[in-house]
Design an enzyme around this catalytic site. Structure first.
Site, mmCIF file in Angstrom:
data_model
loop_
_atom_site.group_PDB
_atom_site.id
_atom_site.type_symbol
_atom_site.label_atom_id
_atom_site.label_comp_id
_atom_site.label_asym_id
_atom_site.label_seq_id
_atom_site.Cartn_x
_atom_site.Cartn_y
_atom_site.Cartn_z
ATOM 1 N N LYS A 158 0.883 -1.168 0.000
ATOM 2 C CA LYS A 158 0.000 0.000 0.000
ATOM 3 C C LYS A 158 0.923 1.220 0.000
ATOM 4 O O LYS A 158 1.262 1.769 1.054
ATOM 5 C CB LYS A 158 -0.923 -0.041 1.214
HETATM 6 N N1 PMP Z 1 -7.613 -2.062 -2.766
HETATM 7 C C1 PMP Z 1 -7.059 -0.839 -2.750
HETATM 8 C C2 PMP Z 1 -6.333 -0.348 -3.953
HETATM 9 C C3 PMP Z 1 -7.173 -0.032 -1.611
HETATM 10 O O1 PMP Z 1 -6.636 1.190 -1.581
HETATM 11 C C4 PMP Z 1 -7.893 -0.514 -0.496
HETATM 12 C C5 PMP Z 1 -8.061 0.349 0.719
HETATM 13 N N2 PMP Z 1 -6.949 0.302 1.551
HETATM 14 C C6 PMP Z 1 -8.436 -1.804 -0.552
HETATM 15 C C7 PMP Z 1 -8.270 -2.539 -1.712
HETATM 16 C C8 PMP Z 1 -9.159 -2.386 0.618
HETATM 17 O O2 PMP Z 1 -8.246 -2.648 1.645
HETATM 18 P P1 PMP Z 1 -8.697 -2.616 3.179
HETATM 19 O O3 PMP Z 1 -9.924 -3.452 3.275
HETATM 20 O O4 PMP Z 1 -7.554 -3.212 3.919
HETATM 21 O O5 PMP Z 1 -8.948 -1.212 3.527
#
Ligand code: PMP
Length: 303
Positions: A158
């Site tokens: 991320k």
């Molecule tokens: N995909 C992307 C590209 C994201 O930015 C996010 C948000 N963080 C998610 C999926 C979902 O991840 P999470 O459930 O851990 O927030």
């Protein structure tokens, strides 16, 4: 747009006034996208405010940093405390938390070993994709932009730079009048939304795209898989072709910000009944039940 900002932010070891958490214009992260970050939510619960899966989010922050060989100069326990402190300083209960570590000022070359600065911001946030969308759902489109090819930019981190892709997808969707964009991977198979993972329902079973489809392995995705399996719902992680978006009985996006957002149409084609279907509603009830107390917190997710 006028914005109001919270009073306090945590920056490099201290809770500071929001306006004092500044970055030099020549910081590496600003030029090259070299930051890693998290998005976390806190909720009001019958047992007081709780941060959802704080430890798992912080573990993913360190995992993202590891991929980029970035040494975060604080321990997980220190950042855990920073998250709690900044929420308390602002007197928030239901909030969004944004820890970020970035290469700061200290060299202009791509491979420069600059200091790594760290901040944790928090703000109050309602439904990410707009008021009422958790009930009504959104209209989505398949983006003309694909996600990164394997072994180019790691989708599993991320990292700030990844969100150039997310911005192209989200801004194109908004420009065309859609609530959110869905991207294909470089294989042409389904990947994920601009900032959300995807679930399709076929005959009562949940299907979601695999981590090899250029997506972030979301913690909401993982929570949904866990809650669904415990409720006896079959969950399949598999490659899915685009046209399955037009054939599924139900479709939703999920993420920390988007929570569980139903999708009522894709590319102008109605999905199912054009509203949140029964499995989507069951999963929303199980997920939001964690915060009202109707779903037992069996995994210690409320911290
Ligand atoms: N995909 C992307 C590209 C994201 O930015 C996010 C948000 N963080 C998610 C999926 C979902 O991840 P999470 O459930 O851990 O927030």
């Amino acid at each position: 747009m006028t914005m109001t900002y919270p009073d306090f932010i945590w920056h490099n070891g201290q809770v500071k006034h929001w306006k004092d958490a500044t970055v030099h214009v020549m910081a590496h992260g600003l030029h090259y996208g070299s930051s890693v970050f998290e998005g976390i939510r806190s909720y009001e619960t019958p047992n007081g405010p709780k941060i959802f899966r704080l430890t798992d989010h912080l573990k993913r922050l360190y995992a993202s940093a590891r991929i980029y060989d970035m040494a975060i100069p604080y321990t997980l326990a220190e950042l855990d405390k920073a998250c709690r402190d900044v929420i308390a300083a602002n007197n928030f209960t239901k909030a969004y938390l944004r820890p970020i570590a970035y290469r700061g000022l200290g060299g202009f070359g791509l491979s420069a070993d600059t200091p790594v600065d760290v901040s944790v911001a928090t703000w109050e946030m309602g439904a990410y994709l707009g008021a009422g969308v958790l009930e009504a759902g959104i209209d989505a489109c398949v983006s003309s932009w694909q996600r990164f090819a394997p072994n180019t930019i790691p989708a599993g981190a991320k990292a700030g730079g990844n969100y150039l892709s997310g911005q192209l997808i989200a801004r194109e969707a908004r420009r065309l009048g859609f609530g959110e964009g869905i991207a294909l991977a470089s294989t042409g198979l389904l990947s994920e939304g601009a900032g959300e993972n995807l679930f399709l329902v076929f005959e009562g079973a949940l299907h979601t795209t695999p981590v090899s489809a250029a997506l972030l392995n979301g913690l909401t995705r993982n929570s949904i898989i866990t809650l669904a399996r415990a409720a006896g719902i079959t969950v399949v992680e598999r490659d899915l072709p685009r046209e399955y978006l037009y054939l599924c009985d139900e479709l939703f996006m999920c993420g920390t910000a988007a929570e569980i957002t139903p999708i009522r149409s894709v590319d102008g084609r109605q999905v199912g009944e054009g509203k949140a279907g029964p499995i989507t509603r069951q999963l929303q009830d199980l997920f939001f039940g964690l915060f009202t107390g109707s779903t037992p917190d069996k995994h210690g997710w409320l911290e």
